[in-house]
Design an enzyme around this catalytic site. Structure first.
Site, PDB file in Angstrom:
ATOM      1  N   ASN A  64       8.100 -16.256 -94.147  1.00 15.08           N
ATOM      2  CA  ASN A  64       7.207 -17.420 -93.979  1.00 15.08           C
ATOM      3  C   ASN A  64       7.337 -18.442 -95.116  1.00 15.08           C
ATOM      4  O   ASN A  64       7.258 -19.632 -94.895  1.00 15.08           O
ATOM      5  CB  ASN A  64       5.752 -16.987 -93.757  1.00 15.08           C
ATOM      6  CG  ASN A  64       5.194 -16.161 -94.881  1.00 15.08           C
ATOM      7  OD1 ASN A  64       5.936 -15.528 -95.632  1.00 15.08           O
ATOM      8  ND2 ASN A  64       3.895 -16.151 -95.019  1.00 15.08           N
ATOM      9  N   GLU A  66       2.172  -7.757-102.237  1.00 15.70           N
ATOM     10  CA  GLU A  66       1.430  -8.926-101.736  1.00 15.70           C
ATOM     11  C   GLU A  66       1.474  -8.830-100.221  1.00 15.70           C
ATOM     12  O   GLU A  66       2.512  -9.079 -99.617  1.00 15.70           O
ATOM     13  CB  GLU A  66       2.068 -10.223-102.233  1.00 15.70           C
ATOM     14  CG  GLU A  66       2.077 -10.399-103.745  1.00 15.70           C
ATOM     15  CD  GLU A  66       0.688 -10.601-104.348  1.00 15.70           C
ATOM     16  OE1 GLU A  66      -0.296 -10.698-103.576  1.00 15.70           O
ATOM     17  OE2 GLU A  66       0.585 -10.633-105.580  1.00 15.70           O
ATOM     18  N   CYS A  78       0.086 -16.215 -95.529  1.00 11.25           N
ATOM     19  CA  CYS A  78      -0.795 -15.093 -95.860  1.00 11.25           C
ATOM     20  C   CYS A  78      -2.192 -15.615 -96.134  1.00 11.25           C
ATOM     21  O   CYS A  78      -3.181 -14.996 -95.785  1.00 11.25           O
ATOM     22  CB  CYS A  78      -0.246 -14.328 -97.046  1.00 11.25           C
ATOM     23  SG  CYS A  78       0.004 -15.348 -98.490  1.00 11.25           S
ATOM     24  N   GLU A  86       0.568 -11.539-108.899  1.00 13.82           N
ATOM     25  CA  GLU A  86       1.656 -12.482-109.190  1.00 13.82           C
ATOM     26  C   GLU A  86       0.985 -13.735-109.767  1.00 13.82           C
ATOM     27  O   GLU A  86      -0.241 -13.858-109.757  1.00 13.82           O
ATOM     28  CB  GLU A  86       2.457 -12.811-107.931  1.00 13.82           C
ATOM     29  CG  GLU A  86       3.264 -11.615-107.446  1.00 13.82           C
ATOM     30  CD  GLU A  86       4.263 -11.932-106.341  1.00 13.82           C
ATOM     31  OE1 GLU A  86       4.043 -12.891-105.584  1.00 13.82           O
ATOM     32  OE2 GLU A  86       5.264 -11.193-106.232  1.00 13.82           O
TER      33      GLU A  86
HETATM   34  P1  NAD Z   1       7.661  -7.668 -93.155  1.00 16.43           P
HETATM   35  O1  NAD Z   1       6.840  -6.621 -93.819  1.00 16.43           O
HETATM   36  O2  NAD Z   1       8.114  -7.414 -91.767  1.00 16.43           O
HETATM   37  O3  NAD Z   1       8.978  -7.972 -94.000  1.00 16.43           O
HETATM   38  C1  NAD Z   1       8.933  -8.345 -95.355  1.00 16.43           C
HETATM   39  C2  NAD Z   1      10.249  -7.985 -96.001  1.00 16.43           C
HETATM   40  O4  NAD Z   1      10.366  -6.563 -96.027  1.00 16.43           O
HETATM   41  C3  NAD Z   1      11.478  -8.492 -95.265  1.00 16.43           C
HETATM   42  O5  NAD Z   1      12.452  -8.908 -96.205  1.00 16.43           O
HETATM   43  C4  NAD Z   1      11.944  -7.256 -94.519  1.00 16.43           C
HETATM   44  O6  NAD Z   1      13.326  -7.284 -94.223  1.00 16.43           O
HETATM   45  C5  NAD Z   1      11.625  -6.187 -95.533  1.00 16.43           C
HETATM   46  N1  NAD Z   1      11.535  -4.818 -94.978  1.00 16.43           N
HETATM   47  C6  NAD Z   1      11.249  -4.453 -93.714  1.00 16.43           C
HETATM   48  N2  NAD Z   1      11.308  -3.101 -93.599  1.00 16.43           N
HETATM   49  C7  NAD Z   1      11.621  -2.613 -94.812  1.00 16.43           C
HETATM   50  C8  NAD Z   1      11.845  -1.304 -95.341  1.00 16.43           C
HETATM   51  N3  NAD Z   1      11.759  -0.215 -94.569  1.00 16.43           N
HETATM   52  N4  NAD Z   1      12.152  -1.167 -96.630  1.00 16.43           N
HETATM   53  C9  NAD Z   1      12.235  -2.257 -97.420  1.00 16.43           C
HETATM   54  N5  NAD Z   1      12.078  -3.524 -96.989  1.00 16.43           N
HETATM   55  C10 NAD Z   1      11.759  -3.711 -95.696  1.00 16.43           C
HETATM   56  O7  NAD Z   1       6.812  -9.011 -93.263  1.00 16.43           O
HETATM   57  P2  NAD Z   1       7.141 -10.408 -92.582  1.00 16.43           P
HETATM   58  O8  NAD Z   1       6.824 -10.321 -91.135  1.00 16.43           O
HETATM   59  O9  NAD Z   1       8.493 -10.872 -93.015  1.00 16.43           O
HETATM   60  O10 NAD Z   1       6.081 -11.346 -93.331  1.00 16.43           O
HETATM   61  C11 NAD Z   1       4.826 -11.631 -92.828  1.00 16.43           C
HETATM   62  C12 NAD Z   1       3.768 -10.815 -93.534  1.00 16.43           C
HETATM   63  O11 NAD Z   1       3.818 -11.082 -94.944  1.00 16.43           O
HETATM   64  C13 NAD Z   1       2.358 -11.164 -93.127  1.00 16.43           C
HETATM   65  O12 NAD Z   1       1.618  -9.985 -92.989  1.00 16.43           O
HETATM   66  C14 NAD Z   1       1.834 -11.982 -94.292  1.00 16.43           C
HETATM   67  O13 NAD Z   1       0.441 -12.003 -94.440  1.00 16.43           O
HETATM   68  C15 NAD Z   1       2.512 -11.306 -95.437  1.00 16.43           C
HETATM   69  N6  NAD Z   1       2.542 -12.195 -96.592  1.00 16.43           N
HETATM   70  C16 NAD Z   1       1.780 -11.899 -97.688  1.00 16.43           C
HETATM   71  C17 NAD Z   1       1.756 -12.755 -98.769  1.00 16.43           C
HETATM   72  C18 NAD Z   1       0.937 -12.451 -99.990  1.00 16.43           C
HETATM   73  O14 NAD Z   1       1.221 -13.037-101.022  1.00 16.43           O
HETATM   74  N7  NAD Z   1      -0.042 -11.579 -99.926  1.00 16.43           N
HETATM   75  C19 NAD Z   1       2.525 -13.919 -98.740  1.00 16.43           C
HETATM   76  C20 NAD Z   1       3.271 -14.196 -97.607  1.00 16.43           C
HETATM   77  C21 NAD Z   1       3.289 -13.319 -96.541  1.00 16.43           C
END
Ligand code: NAD
Length: 490
Positions: free
Chosen positions: A147, A249, A283, A461
């Protein structure tokens, strides 16, 4: 074709496999990237481990200058980087520019902290002195979602590099392109500044392969992870095997409370921007709106007027305010949540449809959606709604609002609109969240620590706090006189 970037050089994956990156607005192919393997990831980790000694031995002030130079290089290419980001992610180009600037700002923020990065000392008993050294952790993995592919990378890269760590970045599968370009520029600044090759590397590929290797490889000492709560829980479990440090996060479902004494016009603008920025895929987006009964109807009218003006379109068009969702699955998920709310009695105020017209046929567009009188047990209230749909609920008073706002597994951000300082302070005290904005849109500041409570995350962070998550302290005792050698101990 874009490539992985290891030790300052571009590489294909070891088996030559590739992934296509497509524009979410048009379906067009933007680029291909290597589908990295566990071996590719291991290679990057080894390279980062080799670069560690030289990089960590540079004075922090030198590492700080490198970050400032990296920010300069990125700012110089702002327009090209923003265009690429829009093509791969879908967000309007004006938002892409903001994201590139945010990355540069974060690098500058940590670059600026370089000269105040220090440990401590204390005089102990019997002529002994204590020193507190700040040591880097070692090789750090940065796992980033789609995102905000570059600003969220910057939140990890800035403090990690300043503290003398080396890095392997793993971007999300669908948004690696701008991140690769930015890593290349950061590497350029490192080498110009006297650092070795391999301080920062990026490996593209699936989370289940590249990400998993980062989690399991014992050389990696820390994982900075941003993503879904479910993935974060997995990261934490696997990291426990090596007692790896983690910063998580994760997801959020941020409540916004509008009291009956609020500036309704400003609050309505904040609700519209806060929910629909980045097509709702943030997020920190406002994901639940609680309105005091007395102002609910008039507030909804104002909000509908704002939302009607959000121009949908390809993010590359300069007047676009709302781009497509990032993937087809993401759009289906939001539609299913809205449908569930409506089945449970919610009323659609606006949207809840795909826009019509040729311009929208090939992209994952959805009209900005407002639903009211939503049952609190609806999915859209209980789960994270990661797209352009906002559930609106009426509340009796502040107690009712705070109680409903806190009824969530998440605790990332929150906001309250009131002119009453007592209500503002009570909300700030009682809202279970890592951030509370009072009469303000959700803007993240590098000056302030950021991180969720409850299932929204672990660790911080931003702020000087991020430094604590990329260093270990080490205590050193120096005996300058041997007045006593009596020993005791814990
Ligand atoms: P996701 O958890 O699907 O993926 C995040 C990252 O993790 C990607 O690079 C993905 O390839 C990797 N990943 C997936 N499976 C993994 C594994 N088994 N081992 C290691 N890495 C793995 O999340 P998304 O759909 O890309 O992002 C959206 C989510 O992120 C939403 O829930 C959003 O709220 C959250 N988010 C949180 C913040 C924050 O600062 N709190 C900021 C932005 C987004």
């Amino acid at each position: 074709m874009a490539k992985t970037f290891i030790a300052g050089e571009f590489h294909d994956s070891e088996n030559g496999e590739i992934t296509e990156i497509r524009n979410p607005a048009t379906g067009e192919l933007v680029e291909t990237v290597p589908k990295g393997t566990a071996n590719d990831t291991r290679r990057a980790i080894e390279v980062a481990a080799r670069a560690l000694k030289k990089w960590s031995e540079l004075a922090p002030a030198k590492r700080g200058s490198v970050l400032l130079e990296a920010a300069r290089l990125i700012r110089e290419r702002e327009k090209d980087l923003a265009t690429l980001l829009t093509k791969e992610q879908g967000k309007p180009v004006r938002e892409s520019i903001l994201e590139i600037r945010r990355l540069a700002h974060t690098l500058e923020h940590y670059g600026g902290m370089a000269k105040s990065l220090r440990g401590g000392s204390v005089k102990l008993d019997n002529g002994r002195h204590g020193l507190i050294l700040r040591k880097p952790l070692g090789v750090c993995g940065a796992i980033v979602p789609w995102n905000f592919p570059v600003s969220l990378m910057g939140n990890k890269v800035g403090p990690a590099l300043l503290c003398g760590n080396t890095m392997v970045v793993k971007p999300a599968g669908t948004t690696p392109l701008t991140a690769i370009r930015c890593v290349e520029l950061i590497h350029q600044a490192i080498v110009q500044g006297g650092g070795p090759k391999g301080v920062i590397n990026i490996v593209t590929g699936p989370g289940s392969v590249v990400g998993e290797e980062l989690l399991r490889n014992p050389t990696v000492r820390k994982i900075g992870f941003t993503g879904e709560t479910g993935t974060g829980k997995h990261v934490m479990k696997v990291a426990a095997d090596e007692v790896k440090r983690v910063t998580l996060e994760l997801g959020g479902s941020d409540p916004m409370i509008v009291c009956d004494d609020a500036d309704l016009d400003r609050a309505a603008s904040a609700a519209s921007v806060g929910r629909f920025f980045n097509c709702g895929q943030a997020c920190l987006a406002i994901k639940r709106l609680y309105l005091f009964d007395k102002i609910a109807d008039v507030f909804m009218e104002k909000l509908v007027e704002k939302v009607k003006k959000l121009r949908l379109g390809n993010g590359l068009k300069p007047d676009t305010l709302l781009g497509p969702l990032h993937t087809a699955a993401q759009r289906q998920e939001i539609e299913a949540m809205v449908e569930d709310a409506v089945k449970r009695g919610a009323r659609v105020l606006w949207g809840a449809q795909r826009p019509k017209g040729e311009e929208y046929d090939k992209g994952f567009f959805l009209l900005p959606t407002l639903v009211t009188d939503v049952d609190p047990d609806s999915r859209i209230v209980k789960e994270e709604c990661f797209g352009p749909a906002l559930p609106i609920m009426r509340v009796k008073d502040l107690d009712d609002a705070l109680e409903q706002a806190n009824r969530s597994i998440f605790g990332l951000g929150s906001s309250v609109w009131t002119r009453d300082i007592s209500k503002a302070m009570e909300s700030a005290e009682r809202l279970e969240a890592g951030y509370t904005w009072i009469n303000s849109a959700q803007i993240i500041y590098d000056e302030l620590p950021f991180g969720g409570v409850k299932q929204s995350g672990l660790g911080k962070e931003h702020g000087s706090e991020a430094i604590d998550y990329y260093t270990e302290t080490k205590s050193v005792v120096i005996a300058t006189e041997t007045k006593s050698e009596a020993v005791g101990g814990e």
